[in-house]
Design a protein around this motif. Structure first.
Motif, PDB file in Angstrom:
ATOM      1  N   UNK A 114      40.009  35.150  37.451  1.00  0.00           N
ATOM      2  CA  UNK A 114      41.198  35.304  38.308  1.00  0.00           C
ATOM      3  C   UNK A 114      41.175  36.655  39.025  1.00  0.00           C
ATOM      4  N   UNK A 115      40.703  37.693  38.340  1.00  0.00           N
ATOM      5  CA  UNK A 115      40.569  39.007  38.963  1.00  0.00           C
ATOM      6  C   UNK A 115      39.520  38.950  40.084  1.00  0.00           C
ATOM      7  N   UNK A 116      38.390  38.313  39.816  1.00  0.00           N
ATOM      8  CA  UNK A 116      37.338  38.195  40.836  1.00  0.00           C
ATOM      9  C   UNK A 116      37.802  37.352  42.018  1.00  0.00           C
ATOM     10  N   UNK A 117      38.596  36.321  41.753  1.00  0.00           N
ATOM     11  CA  UNK A 117      39.140  35.471  42.816  1.00  0.00           C
ATOM     12  C   UNK A 117      39.883  36.306  43.854  1.00  0.00           C
ATOM     13  N   UNK A 118      40.629  37.303  43.391  1.00  0.00           N
ATOM     14  CA  UNK A 118      41.430  38.141  44.291  1.00  0.00           C
ATOM     15  C   UNK A 118      40.640  39.314  44.870  1.00  0.00           C
ATOM     16  N   UNK A 119      39.613  39.771  44.149  1.00  0.00           N
ATOM     17  CA  UNK A 119      38.998  41.048  44.502  1.00  0.00           C
ATOM     18  C   UNK A 119      37.555  41.014  44.984  1.00  0.00           C
ATOM     19  N   UNK A 120      36.921  39.849  45.035  1.00  0.00           N
ATOM     20  CA  UNK A 120      35.578  39.870  45.623  1.00  0.00           C
ATOM     21  C   UNK A 120      35.731  40.163  47.124  1.00  0.00           C
ATOM     22  N   UNK A 121      34.720  40.746  47.716  1.00  0.00           N
ATOM     23  CA  UNK A 121      34.819  41.207  49.111  1.00  0.00           C
ATOM     24  C   UNK A 121      35.178  40.090  50.089  1.00  0.00           C
ATOM     25  N   UNK A 122      34.615  38.914  49.895  1.00  0.00           N
ATOM     26  CA  UNK A 122      34.911  37.799  50.806  1.00  0.00           C
ATOM     27  C   UNK A 122      36.370  37.366  50.640  1.00  0.00           C
ATOM     28  N   UNK A 123      36.855  37.274  49.406  1.00  0.00           N
ATOM     29  CA  UNK A 123      38.264  36.914  49.175  1.00  0.00           C
ATOM     30  C   UNK A 123      39.198  37.874  49.896  1.00  0.00           C
ATOM     31  N   UNK A 124      38.857  39.154  49.864  1.00  0.00           N
ATOM     32  CA  UNK A 124      39.724  40.172  50.468  1.00  0.00           C
ATOM     33  C   UNK A 124      39.853  40.031  51.979  1.00  0.00           C
ATOM     34  N   UNK A 125      38.850  39.496  52.651  1.00  0.00           N
ATOM     35  CA  UNK A 125      38.921  39.409  54.117  1.00  0.00           C
ATOM     36  C   UNK A 125      39.465  38.080  54.618  1.00  0.00           C
ATOM     37  N   UNK A 126      39.599  37.101  53.724  1.00  0.00           N
ATOM     38  CA  UNK A 126      40.102  35.796  54.143  1.00  0.00           C
ATOM     39  C   UNK A 126      41.619  35.750  54.043  1.00  0.00           C
ATOM     40  N   UNK A 127      42.237  35.198  55.049  1.00  0.00           N
ATOM     41  CA  UNK A 127      43.693  35.074  55.074  1.00  0.00           C
ATOM     42  C   UNK A 127      44.075  33.613  54.856  1.00  0.00           C
ATOM     43  N   UNK A 128      43.574  33.053  53.750  1.00  0.00           N
ATOM     44  CA  UNK A 128      43.851  31.670  53.378  1.00  0.00           C
ATOM     45  C   UNK A 128      44.077  31.622  51.868  1.00  0.00           C
ATOM     46  N   UNK A 129      44.700  30.559  51.388  1.00  0.00           N
ATOM     47  CA  UNK A 129      44.843  30.430  49.933  1.00  0.00           C
ATOM     48  C   UNK A 129      43.477  30.287  49.259  1.00  0.00           C
ATOM     49  N   UNK A 130      43.290  31.025  48.181  1.00  0.00           N
ATOM     50  CA  UNK A 130      42.059  30.973  47.388  1.00  0.00           C
ATOM     51  C   UNK A 130      42.469  30.692  45.950  1.00  0.00           C
ATOM     52  N   UNK A 131      41.857  29.688  45.346  1.00  0.00           N
ATOM     53  CA  UNK A 131      42.143  29.356  43.955  1.00  0.00           C
ATOM     54  C   UNK A 131      40.834  29.327  43.195  1.00  0.00           C
ATOM     55  N   UNK A 132      40.930  29.386  41.877  1.00  0.00           N
ATOM     56  CA  UNK A 132      39.720  29.285  41.066  1.00  0.00           C
ATOM     57  C   UNK A 132      40.026  28.565  39.768  1.00  0.00           C
ATOM     58  N   UNK A 133      38.967  28.076  39.179  1.00  0.00           N
ATOM     59  CA  UNK A 133      39.051  27.357  37.924  1.00  0.00           C
ATOM     60  C   UNK A 133      37.832  27.763  37.097  1.00  0.00           C
TER      61      UNK A 133
END
Length: 138
Positions: A114-133
């Motif tokens: 969940x931390x990586x979902x929010x903080x990987x570099x690609x996640x940080x530049x996308x302005x869309x919902x990102x989820x993980x499992x």
């Protein structure tokens, strides 16, 4: 650090074709077209597929980094990124990771992902919902 990629296009949007190349040479004049982007079963790639691949790689490396910071090395991590589009809009990316990791439990793995979902570099530049499992293998 600077990374580059090139796109070449010839013709109209629907009938034309293009080629993508990357600085590393991993992609070298790789086919992309309207058909590879919007039709199934076409040989070649498309921007959305490449974005999903980049996100899967970035996320997996972020999880690895967080594990390493705790002195843990995974036996294996496998991530699938599913990019969803509605019309011409990317509406989200779902990251599904499977990990075989000694010295950690499923709860700890889920917290790290969940931390990586929010903080990987690609996640940080996308302005869309990102989820993980997270799926933990013993």
């Amino acid at each position: 650090m600077i990374r580059t990629a090139k796109a070449h296009w010839e013709g109209s949007l629907k009938e034309g074709k293009g080629a993508l190349s990357t600085q590393s040479g991993v992609l070298e004049n790789t086919n992309y077209s309207f058909k590879t982007r919007f039709e199934e079963g076409q040989e070649g790639t498309n921007p959305e597929e490449l974005l999903a691949a980049a996100h899967a790689g970035c996320f997996t490396m972020a999880v690895t980094s967080m594990l390493n910071a705790k002195g843990i090395t995974a036996n294996k991590l496998d991530t699938e990124a599913t990019l969803t589009m509605e019309g011409l809009s990317i509406t989200g990316i779902h990251l599904n990771i499977i990990g075989s990791i000694p010295g950690i439990n499923a709860e700890e793995f889920a917290t790290i992902t969940k931390d990586a979902e929010k903080n990987c570099l690609i996640s940080k530049v996308l302005n869309i919902p990102i989820t993980s499992e997270a799926h933990f293998e013993i």
